[in-house]
Write a protein that holds these residues in place. Structure first.
Motif, PDB file in Angstrom:
ATOM      1  N   LEU A  42       0.834  -1.204   0.000  1.00 38.34           N
ATOM      2  CA  LEU A  42       0.000   0.000   0.000  1.00 38.34           C
ATOM      3  C   LEU A  42       0.867   1.252   0.000  1.00 38.34           C
ATOM      4  O   LEU A  42       0.534   2.254  -0.648  1.00 38.34           O
ATOM      5  CB  LEU A  42      -0.926  -0.016   1.222  1.00 38.34           C
ATOM      6  N   GLY A  43       1.997   1.188   0.698  1.00 34.46           N
ATOM      7  CA  GLY A  43       2.903   2.330   0.718  1.00 34.46           C
ATOM      8  C   GLY A  43       3.427   2.678  -0.666  1.00 34.46           C
ATOM      9  O   GLY A  43       3.596   3.863  -0.997  1.00 34.46           O
ATOM     10  N   ARG A  44       3.665   1.659  -1.483  1.00 36.81           N
ATOM     11  CA  ARG A  44       4.147   1.924  -2.848  1.00 36.81           C
ATOM     12  C   ARG A  44       3.081   2.620  -3.685  1.00 36.81           C
ATOM     13  O   ARG A  44       3.403   3.435  -4.551  1.00 36.81           O
ATOM     14  CB  ARG A  44       4.605   0.615  -3.498  1.00 36.81           C
ATOM     15  N   ARG A  45       1.816   2.309  -3.432  1.00 38.00           N
ATOM     16  CA  ARG A  45       0.741   3.023  -4.137  1.00 38.00           C
ATOM     17  C   ARG A  45       0.740   4.502  -3.751  1.00 38.00           C
ATOM     18  O   ARG A  45       0.648   5.387  -4.606  1.00 38.00           O
ATOM     19  CB  ARG A  45      -0.620   2.401  -3.795  1.00 38.00           C
ATOM     20  N   ILE A  46       0.844   4.755  -2.463  1.00 40.56           N
ATOM     21  CA  ILE A  46       0.840   6.149  -1.996  1.00 40.56           C
ATOM     22  C   ILE A  46       2.069   6.888  -2.510  1.00 40.56           C
ATOM     23  O   ILE A  46       1.972   8.040  -2.955  1.00 40.56           O
ATOM     24  CB  ILE A  46       0.781   6.181  -0.454  1.00 40.56           C
ATOM     25  N   ASP A  47       3.217   6.240  -2.457  1.00 39.86           N
ATOM     26  CA  ASP A  47       4.450   6.870  -2.950  1.00 39.86           C
ATOM     27  C   ASP A  47       4.343   7.199  -4.432  1.00 39.86           C
ATOM     28  O   ASP A  47       4.846   8.235  -4.884  1.00 39.86           O
ATOM     29  CB  ASP A  47       5.645   5.955  -2.707  1.00 39.86           C
ATOM     30  N   ARG A  48       3.700   6.308  -5.192  1.00 43.90           N
ATOM     31  CA  ARG A  48       3.515   6.558  -6.632  1.00 43.90           C
ATOM     32  C   ARG A  48       2.637   7.792  -6.847  1.00 43.90           C
ATOM     33  O   ARG A  48       2.907   8.620  -7.726  1.00 43.90           O
ATOM     34  CB  ARG A  48       2.880   5.336  -7.301  1.00 43.90           C
ATOM     35  N   PHE A 108       3.733  11.465  -8.618  1.00 42.45           N
ATOM     36  CA  PHE A 108       2.957  12.132  -9.670  1.00 42.45           C
ATOM     37  C   PHE A 108       2.554  13.536  -9.215  1.00 42.45           C
ATOM     38  O   PHE A 108       2.650  14.501  -9.994  1.00 42.45           O
ATOM     39  CB  PHE A 108       1.718  11.307 -10.013  1.00 42.45           C
ATOM     40  N   TYR A 109       2.100  13.647  -7.977  1.00 35.88           N
ATOM     41  CA  TYR A 109       1.685  14.940  -7.425  1.00 35.88           C
ATOM     42  C   TYR A 109       2.818  15.955  -7.530  1.00 35.88           C
ATOM     43  O   TYR A 109       2.617  17.096  -7.983  1.00 35.88           O
ATOM     44  CB  TYR A 109       1.253  14.745  -5.971  1.00 35.88           C
ATOM     45  N   ARG A 110       4.004  15.572  -7.107  1.00 38.14           N
ATOM     46  CA  ARG A 110       5.148  16.494  -7.102  1.00 38.14           C
ATOM     47  C   ARG A 110       5.580  16.871  -8.514  1.00 38.14           C
ATOM     48  O   ARG A 110       5.940  18.025  -8.768  1.00 38.14           O
ATOM     49  CB  ARG A 110       6.299  15.861  -6.326  1.00 38.14           C
ATOM     50  N   LYS A 111       5.561  15.905  -9.424  1.00 36.80           N
ATOM     51  CA  LYS A 111       5.937  16.209 -10.810  1.00 36.80           C
ATOM     52  C   LYS A 111       4.950  17.179 -11.440  1.00 36.80           C
ATOM     53  O   LYS A 111       5.337  18.114 -12.145  1.00 36.80           O
ATOM     54  CB  LYS A 111       6.026  14.917 -11.623  1.00 36.80           C
ATOM     55  N   GLN A 112       3.658  16.971 -11.205  1.00 36.19           N
ATOM     56  CA  GLN A 112       2.666  17.886 -11.770  1.00 36.19           C
ATOM     57  C   GLN A 112       2.812  19.278 -11.176  1.00 36.19           C
ATOM     58  O   GLN A 112       2.745  20.285 -11.896  1.00 36.19           O
ATOM     59  CB  GLN A 112       1.249  17.351 -11.527  1.00 36.19           C
ATOM     60  N   LEU A 113       3.022  19.335  -9.880  1.00 34.29           N
ATOM     61  CA  LEU A 113       3.174  20.636  -9.226  1.00 34.29           C
ATOM     62  C   LEU A 113       4.394  21.374  -9.764  1.00 34.29           C
ATOM     63  O   LEU A 113       4.349  22.584 -10.008  1.00 34.29           O
ATOM     64  CB  LEU A 113       3.298  20.435  -7.710  1.00 34.29           C
ATOM     65  N   ALA A 114       5.486  20.628  -9.994  1.00 32.98           N
ATOM     66  CA  ALA A 114       6.707  21.254 -10.500  1.00 32.98           C
ATOM     67  C   ALA A 114       6.546  21.717 -11.943  1.00 32.98           C
ATOM     68  O   ALA A 114       7.072  22.761 -12.335  1.00 32.98           O
ATOM     69  CB  ALA A 114       7.875  20.267 -10.393  1.00 32.98           C
ATOM     70  N   LYS A 115       5.803  20.932 -12.756  1.00 30.13           N
ATOM     71  CA  LYS A 115       5.668  21.257 -14.173  1.00 30.13           C
ATOM     72  C   LYS A 115       4.639  22.349 -14.435  1.00 30.13           C
ATOM     73  O   LYS A 115       4.825  23.198 -15.311  1.00 30.13           O
ATOM     74  CB  LYS A 115       5.277  19.994 -14.957  1.00 30.13           C
ATOM     75  N   ALA A 174       0.533   9.794   3.920  1.00 29.79           N
ATOM     76  CA  ALA A 174       0.901  10.738   2.863  1.00 29.79           C
ATOM     77  C   ALA A 174       1.288  12.102   3.446  1.00 29.79           C
ATOM     78  O   ALA A 174       2.257  12.732   2.994  1.00 29.79           O
ATOM     79  CB  ALA A 174      -0.261  10.885   1.881  1.00 29.79           C
ATOM     80  N   ILE A 175       0.547  12.568   4.438  1.00 29.19           N
ATOM     81  CA  ILE A 175       0.861  13.851   5.064  1.00 29.19           C
ATOM     82  C   ILE A 175       2.228  13.777   5.753  1.00 29.19           C
ATOM     83  O   ILE A 175       3.036  14.719   5.676  1.00 29.19           O
ATOM     84  CB  ILE A 175      -0.242  14.247   6.071  1.00 29.19           C
ATOM     85  N   ALA A 176       2.501  12.636   6.395  1.00 30.21           N
ATOM     86  CA  ALA A 176       3.796  12.454   7.042  1.00 30.21           C
ATOM     87  C   ALA A 176       4.943  12.442   6.036  1.00 30.21           C
ATOM     88  O   ALA A 176       6.091  12.725   6.378  1.00 30.21           O
ATOM     89  CB  ALA A 176       3.806  11.156   7.850  1.00 30.21           C
TER      90      ALA A 176
END
Length: 357
Positions: free
Chosen positions: A195-201, A205-212, A241-243
């Motif tokens: 489950l952690g790998r799903r959240i990390d994925r 994606f969140y960080r890449k979109q925010l950066a782009k 995720a918040i952590a």
């Protein structure tokens, strides 16, 4: 330059119309809706007609070296496939042994064991039936299961085709919502490595979109509370995720769902509650689960395709078999009609074999 290389009969050019036709059919169908099993049929028709057209074109050149190299590559590929096919039972049993050592001993985790044993024992069972039953009955008992297995393998191959193709789904970095599908918690309240790998994925994606783009999607963590869990999965996922750096105001917990279908339905309701029109949505799960989850999202009326998180390779055979069984059972009415038809066909072929003998 060897002029023979271009000495290709006109008919060889015309055969390319067939793969072009099927290729266009696949492209159009896939662009309209990625989550259809029928896309696999279109792709297979394109792929094998392409190989046939390529072979005819190469043979039509009369270029000996080109033909020899092509035939050699084909033979090598065929031998590799043949060896894997011949050893499939032992490969499945090997995988079952690895899973037995690393995972819980549940029926779901033993599918490769059952399948490997079935492949090994099937020839001996078939031989025993042939020797101990009346010939017509033995013929039918061998014929009917054989045809059913071929039918199941045909759709399994089609499912594998779509599962592989679906891994190439690359959503644009303009999503409004990301949905992370839940899985079981450890010790009742801890995010598991899977489950952690799903959240990390999703966070990647969140960080890449925010950066782009500077636009941050809302992330929905979807999962209810199981009987052996002290908190809902959605809540535990959100806290994880918040952590790990996700802003709290970009994280929503959907904590009522018990199934993937409910993941999609209840997440869709959360999205609708925001009032956003025509939202762009992507869901995140493990790679082996993406295609079936996409089919379920379509059934739930949610316009969303998925991206997959990494899964340990030893876990994939059992996971893929489980996914296929779920899809097969989900279309049980259609398959029941097909299997009844195969039963009647087997009766007819058995009768014809002895009536006209």
């Amino acid at each position: 330059m060897n002029d023979n290389l271009f000495n290709i009969p006109v008919v060889a050019y015309w055969v390319w119309a067939i793969p072009v036709f099927f290729g266009l059919g696949f492209t159009i169908s896939y662009r309209i809706e990625k989550r259809r099993l029928s896309n696999g049929l279109w792709f297979s028709l394109f792929f094998y007609s392409f190989l046939a057209a390529l072979a005819m074109t190469i043979l039509g050149t009369n270029n000996k070296w080109l033909i020899v190299i092509s035939v050699t590559l084909f033979v090598i590929f065929f031998l590799i496939v043949a060896v894997i096919f011949a050893l499939q039972a032992f490969l499945l049993l090997w995988n079952a042994w690895i899973v037995w050592r690393r995972e819980s001993h549940t029926v779901a985790n033993m599918l490769t064991l059952f399948l490997g044993l079935a492949i090994l024992l099937a020839p001996f069972l078939s031989r025993w039936l042939s020797l101990n039953l009346p010939t017509p009955l033995a013929t039918f008992i061998n014929l009917f299961p054989g045809l059913v297995i071929m039918y199941i393998l045909f759709w399994f191959y089609n499912y594998l085709t779509m599962l592989v193709l679906y891994q190439f789904n690359r959503p644009r970095y303009n999503q409004d919502f990301l949905i992370v599908l839940g899985a079981g918690l450890l010790n009742g309240n801890e995010v598991s490595p899977l489950l952690g790998r799903r959240i990390d994925r999703a966070l990647t994606f969140y960080r890449k979109q925010l950066a782009k783009t500077g636009q941050a999607p809302m992330v929905i963590f979807s999962g209810g509370q199981g009987g052996d869990e002290t908190v809902p999965e959605g809540q535990a996922m959100r806290e994880y995720a918040i952590a790990h750096g996700l802003p709290a105001d970009r994280a929503l917990a959907e904590d009522q769902s018990k199934t993937t279908y409910e993941n999609m339905v209840f997440s869709k309701q959360l999205i609708a509650a925001t009032g956003q029109q025509r939202p762009r949505v992507t869901f995140i799960t493990n790679g082996y689960h993406t295609f079936r989850a996409g089919m379920i999202a379509r059934k739930a009326g949610l316009k969303a395709n998925g991206i997959g998180a990494h899964t340990a390779k030893f876990f994939l055979p059992n996971a893929i078999l489980r996914e296929y069984i779920a899809i097969f059972v989900g279309n049980k009415r259609w398959h029941a009609v097909a299997i009844v038809s195969i039963f009647l066909l087997s009766l007819l072929l058995t009768w014809a074999q002895y009536y006209y003998r």
